[in-house]
Scaffold this active site. Structure first.
Site, short mmCIF file in Angstrom:
data_model
loop_
_atom_site.label_atom_id
_atom_site.label_comp_id
_atom_site.label_asym_id
_atom_site.label_seq_id
_atom_site.Cartn_x
_atom_site.Cartn_y
_atom_site.Cartn_z
N GLU A 9 0.81 -1.22 0.00
CA GLU A 9 0.00 0.00 0.00
C GLU A 9 0.85 1.27 0.00
O GLU A 9 0.51 2.25 -0.67
CB GLU A 9 -0.95 0.00 1.20
N HIS A 39 -11.85 -6.19 7.68
CA HIS A 39 -12.46 -5.84 6.39
C HIS A 39 -13.72 -5.00 6.56
O HIS A 39 -14.56 -4.95 5.65
CB HIS A 39 -12.80 -7.11 5.59
#
Length: 361
Positions: free
Chosen positions: A96, A166
């Site tokens: 990321e 998530h």
């Protein structure tokens, strides 16, 4: 719970359909000469439309991230690589900080960098690149350079079965950072217009997409190119007794609560903030001065959530007009649970109880 959410989203989506007249009168509609009605699509398809338009209208635009070349886990980038080529739509390593760091450099060279972080829960490794590089690039160069062409897309919030890795809602972290814009849509039409506005905005933007709504939220979306204004909240339900403020998927839950409150004679005004930073204080203040009461709801934990900023700002501006303390109905101060998700998320009944308590204070 999922069935109730589906019904709420469908009802919310119907409420948000606009007429040809409203569409053609919009100053942000880039194709006023073609105010055609769109097709019924869900939220991920609306995102896909926006990305197609962004790539088609600007040869400097690039889409990149983990798995985007085959469509991504939520299918938002389906067909982009086939149409625009893998030089403009491409996969990145599972890194990321590398994705955002590359995006900062790409945008600094005058390009439109559209970076995807696969889940907002995994945006934290890129925190330094977003906060210390993207947000400060213009300031530290004395406006000689900037990375205003950077848009970071990421699915966020509850999904029904995501658990603590998530389902997080990290928007408040980025709302604390000068130099960034933070935008969250509530529906397909909003998602397309706001995303195109973010991509074309001269500032770096973090664009969070409510993953629960990717398939559940369906409404008529114009197929042509249009933008919606950033930093402008929308009053989606007018009322006189209490003001409710939210964003993203929570709007459908709040709409349900407003409808039930109306059965008890309580008139609710519901506002979709849309842009969290810089947020539209004037619209919220005007509403609270009318109603005298405010309730804010979001999925993120209550402590330090963006609802606290709204509460503090409106208390400062409307202290003598408030008839009750500002109410916050938010997530709990725990990691996002899996099997206990129904107890964690702010529900219709929780909001309805808070509406009644605030009005009867």
């Amino acid at each position: 719970m999922a069935m109730a959410m589906t019904m709420a989203v469908k009802r919310l989506g119907t409420r948000f359909l606009i007429s040809k007249r409203e569409l053609s009168n919009s100053t942000f509609n880039e194709q006023k000469k073609n105010p055609q009605e769109g097709k019924l699509v869900n939220l991920f398809s609306a995102i896909n439309q926006a990305l197609h338009i962004a790539l088609e209208t600007d040869p400097r635009a690039y889409v990149f991230g983990e798995d985007v070349s085959f469509g991504g886990v939520f299918r938002c980038t389906t067909g982009l690589a086939d149409r625009f080529g893998k030089q403009r739509v491409f996969n990145t390593p599972l890194c990321e900080q590398g994705i955002v760091g590359f995006g900062v450099g790409l945008a600094a060279m005058g390009n439109r960098a559209i970076a995807e972080i696969q889940f907002a829960d995994y945006i934290y490794p890129a925190f330094d690149q977003i906060v210390n590089e993207a947000a400060k690039f213009r300031y530290r160069s004395g406006n000689q350079f900037n990375c205003g062409g950077l848009t970071i897309r990421s699915p966020y919030g509850a999904v029904g079965h995501g658990g603590h890795y998530h389902s997080q809602s990290p928007e408040a972290f980025f709302c604390h950072v000068p130099g960034l814009k933070v935008v969250i849509p509530r529906s397909p039409k909003q998602a397309k217009g706001l995303l195109l506005a973010c991509i074309r905005d001269p500032n770096p933007v973090v664009f969070f997409e409510p993953k629960w709504l990717y398939r559940l939220a369906v409404e008529e979306v114009p197929e042509h190119d249009y933008m919606l204004p950033l930093s402008q909240a929308e009053v989606i339900r007018h009322g006189s007794d209490i003001t409710l403020v939210g964003w993203g998927a929570q709007l459908s839950v709040m709409e349900d609560a407003c409808a039930d409150a109306a059965k008890d004679g309580i008139s609710c005004e519901l506002i979709d903030l849309r842009t969290l930073i810089p947020w539209d204080k004037e619209t919220v203040e005007s509403s609270v001065r009318k109603t005298g009461r405010l309730l804010v709801s979001h999925e993120a934990p209550v402590t330090g959530g963006f609802g606290a900023e709204i509460s503090a700002s409106i208390t400062e501006r409307c202290f003598l007009r408030l008839e009750a303390p500002v109410s916050r109905i938010c997530g709990l101060d725990t990691p996002f649970p899996l099997v206990f998700e129904p107890f964690y998320l702010p529900t219709k009944n929780m909001i309805l109880d808070a509406i009644k308590a605030t009005v009867n204070y």
